[in-house]
Design an enzyme around this catalytic site. Structure first.
Site, PDB file in Angstrom:
ATOM      1  N   ARG A 115      11.251  -1.354  11.205  1.00 43.78           N
ATOM      2  CA  ARG A 115       9.814  -1.679  11.133  1.00 43.78           C
ATOM      3  C   ARG A 115       9.228  -1.328  12.486  1.00 43.78           C
ATOM      4  NH1 ARG A 115       6.464  -6.856   8.979  1.00 43.78           N
ATOM      5  NH2 ARG A 115       7.008  -5.785   7.063  1.00 43.78           N
ATOM      6  N   HIS A 142       4.414   1.623   3.506  1.00 47.21           N
ATOM      7  CA  HIS A 142       5.239   0.412   3.348  1.00 47.21           C
ATOM      8  C   HIS A 142       5.932   0.546   1.988  1.00 47.21           C
ATOM      9  CE1 HIS A 142       6.791  -3.457   3.950  1.00 47.21           C
ATOM     10  NE2 HIS A 142       5.703  -4.207   3.920  1.00 47.21           N
ATOM     11  N   GLN A 145       7.424  -2.411  -0.098  1.00 43.03           N
ATOM     12  CA  GLN A 145       6.377  -3.252  -0.675  1.00 43.03           C
ATOM     13  C   GLN A 145       5.908  -2.660  -1.997  1.00 43.03           C
ATOM     14  OE1 GLN A 145       4.984  -6.293   0.681  1.00 43.03           O
ATOM     15  NE2 GLN A 145       4.367  -6.313  -1.462  1.00 43.03           N
ATOM     16  N   ASP A 237      -5.248  -6.454   0.756  1.00 40.24           N
ATOM     17  CA  ASP A 237      -4.393  -6.682   1.929  1.00 40.24           C
ATOM     18  C   ASP A 237      -5.315  -7.015   3.099  1.00 40.24           C
ATOM     19  OD1 ASP A 237      -2.269  -6.739   3.756  1.00 40.24           O
ATOM     20  OD2 ASP A 237      -2.196  -4.563   3.991  1.00 40.24           O
ATOM     21  N   CYS A 276       0.086  -8.416  -0.672  1.00 38.69           N
ATOM     22  CA  CYS A 276       1.444  -8.252  -0.147  1.00 38.69           C
ATOM     23  C   CYS A 276       1.853  -9.410   0.761  1.00 38.69           C
ATOM     24  CB  CYS A 276       1.556  -6.929   0.603  1.00 38.69           C
ATOM     25  SG  CYS A 276       0.458  -6.841   2.031  1.00 38.69           S
ATOM     26  N   ARG A 304      10.317  -8.564  -3.667  1.00 41.56           N
ATOM     27  CA  ARG A 304      10.804  -7.795  -2.517  1.00 41.56           C
ATOM     28  C   ARG A 304      12.334  -7.819  -2.509  1.00 41.56           C
ATOM     29  NH1 ARG A 304       7.502  -6.895   1.852  1.00 41.56           N
ATOM     30  NH2 ARG A 304       9.227  -5.534   2.441  1.00 41.56           N
TER      31      ARG A 304
HETATM   32  N1   CP Z   1       4.598  -8.065   2.999  1.00 43.46           N
HETATM   33  C1   CP Z   1       5.377  -7.980   4.096  1.00 43.46           C
HETATM   34  O1   CP Z   1       5.906  -6.919   4.442  1.00 43.46           O
HETATM   35  O2   CP Z   1       5.506  -9.155   4.760  1.00 43.46           O
HETATM   36  P1   CP Z   1       6.200  -9.327   6.208  1.00 43.46           P
HETATM   37  O3   CP Z   1       5.291  -8.658   7.194  1.00 43.46           O
HETATM   38  O4   CP Z   1       6.265 -10.814   6.414  1.00 43.46           O
HETATM   39  O5   CP Z   1       7.543  -8.686   6.177  1.00 43.46           O
HETATM   40  N1  NVA Z   2      -1.153  -3.802   6.371  1.00 40.94           N
HETATM   41  C1  NVA Z   2      -0.396  -4.884   6.932  1.00 40.94           C
HETATM   42  C2  NVA Z   2       0.769  -5.209   6.061  1.00 40.94           C
HETATM   43  C3  NVA Z   2       1.619  -6.355   6.503  1.00 40.94           C
HETATM   44  C4  NVA Z   2       2.777  -6.604   5.597  1.00 40.94           C
HETATM   45  C5  NVA Z   2       0.072  -4.515   8.333  1.00 40.94           C
HETATM   46  O1  NVA Z   2       0.436  -3.354   8.561  1.00 40.94           O
HETATM   47  O2  NVA Z   2       0.052  -5.377   9.214  1.00 40.94           O
END
Ligand code: CP
Ligand code: NVA
Length: 318
Positions: A115, A142, A145, A237, A276, A304
């Site tokens: 990540r 993502h 997701q 989101d 999400c 997930r």
């Molecule tokens: N939706 C999602 O990816 O959540 P986190 O940022 O908590 O992993």
């Molecule tokens: N769009 C958000 C998603 C978090 C799971 C981000 O990138 O922070």
């Protein structure tokens, strides 16, 4: 726990899962079908240990609840081991190069979840790693997701093909992966987003190409009410993704008319509501909607786990 896996290795499996854009229509469908099988297997009493002691490194340069915990649990339930690596420990790009970290990790572990802020870093890691790489969120996509999202929609709405999916808000990483996955699955995606916050044109074009093959479609408009009319699924989101905190004030103002609230969802008629998570309650979505009868956000969060089991099984199992 069953001794033998009920699932079989898939033909032409992807080497990495770093973007929905890189998956073929068949690979996406196979991952979703495998997720359904693994979820059923789990519900029947446990998963076969398909990972057979293999180790997953989890390189996180951003905070996470769902991605981190669901990957750790999924790995363990499939008979493997997951290792969380905090940003300050590895510090790739500063303490050592991405290429060096990729080659070193590949000597120890059987797969890597990353990540990070830039998609280019995920790609660089995948270019140098000799083990599978999974994108646990980048600025562009993502993908895990989106797999969980489609699994959830399929469970609640039956077949995906032909469904109207309305995405309201920021054309961000989550929107990109969802649009690509929806169009590869024959859905009609309508994105309602203010000018300046639309999804990347290149992603929309890729999604449109897939839609031509599946009978789906993608439309981007500025009117959230028009986007939601007749929707089967409503998705939103955060307006302020990780790394955009300095733009908070201008983003809150740009998205002011894009809140998913009771008035807006009424326009859809009979739709399920997805997010999400984490949600910024009172901003992109109200308590009334996210905690209301149409919300399926916690089924979505659970999925997930099941979707990622399919990813782990496909890339590292067998
Ligand atoms: N939706 C999602 O990816 O959540 P986190 O940022 O908590 O992993
Ligand atoms: N769009 C958000 C998603 C978090 C799971 C981000 O990138 O922070």
């Amino acid at each position: 726990m069953p001794k033998e896996a009920v699932v079989r290795p898939r033909k032409s499996a992807p080497r990495h899962v770093i973007a929905i854009a890189d998956l073929t229509i068949e690979q996406l469908r196979d991952l979703l079908d495998l997720a359904t099988e693994l979820k059923a297997e789990w519900t029947r009493g446990g998963n076969a240990p398909a990972l057979n002691g293999r180790v997953l490194a989890m390189l996180f340069e951003r905070p996470s609840l769902r991605t981190r915990v669901s990957f750790e649990v999924a790995t363990r339930q499939l008979g493997g081991h997951a290792m969380y690596l905090a940003p300050q420990e590895v510090d790739i790009g500063h303490r050592e190069t991405v290429a060096d970290a990729a080659r070193v990790l590949s000597r120890y572990v059987n797969g890597i979840v990353i990540r990070t802020s830039t998609h280019q870093r995920v790609q660089e890691l995948a270019n140098w790693a000799t083990v599978p790489v999974i994108n646990g969120l980048s600025d562009l996509e993502h993908p895990c997701q989106a797999l969980a999202d489609l699994l959830t929609i399929r469970e609640h709405r039956g077949a995906l093909r032909g469904l109207h999916l309305a995405y309201i808000g920021d054309g961000n990483n989550v929107c990109h992966s969802l649009a690509l996955a929806a169009c590869k699955s024959g859905m009609h995606m309508v994105i309602g987003s203010p000018i300046g916050y639309w999804p990347n044109e290149s992603i929309v074009n890729l999604a449109r190409e897939s839609a031509q093959a599946t009978g789906g479609s993608i439309t981007v408009i500025t009117d959230p009410v028009a986007a939601i009319r007749g929707a089967d699924v409503i998705y939103t989101d955060t307006w302020i993704s990780m790394g955009q905190e300095r733009e908070s004030a201008e983003r809150r103002s740009a998205f002011a008319g894009f809140q998913v609230n009771a008035n807006l969802i009424r326009v859809a008629g009979d739709a399920v509501v997805m997010h999400c998570l984490p949600a910024h309650r009172g901003e992109e979505i109200t308590d009334e909607v996210i905690d209301g009868p149409d919300s399926i956000v916690f089924d979505q969060a659970e999925n997930r786990l099941h979707a990622q089991k399919a990813v782990l099984h496909t890339l590292m199992g067998g």
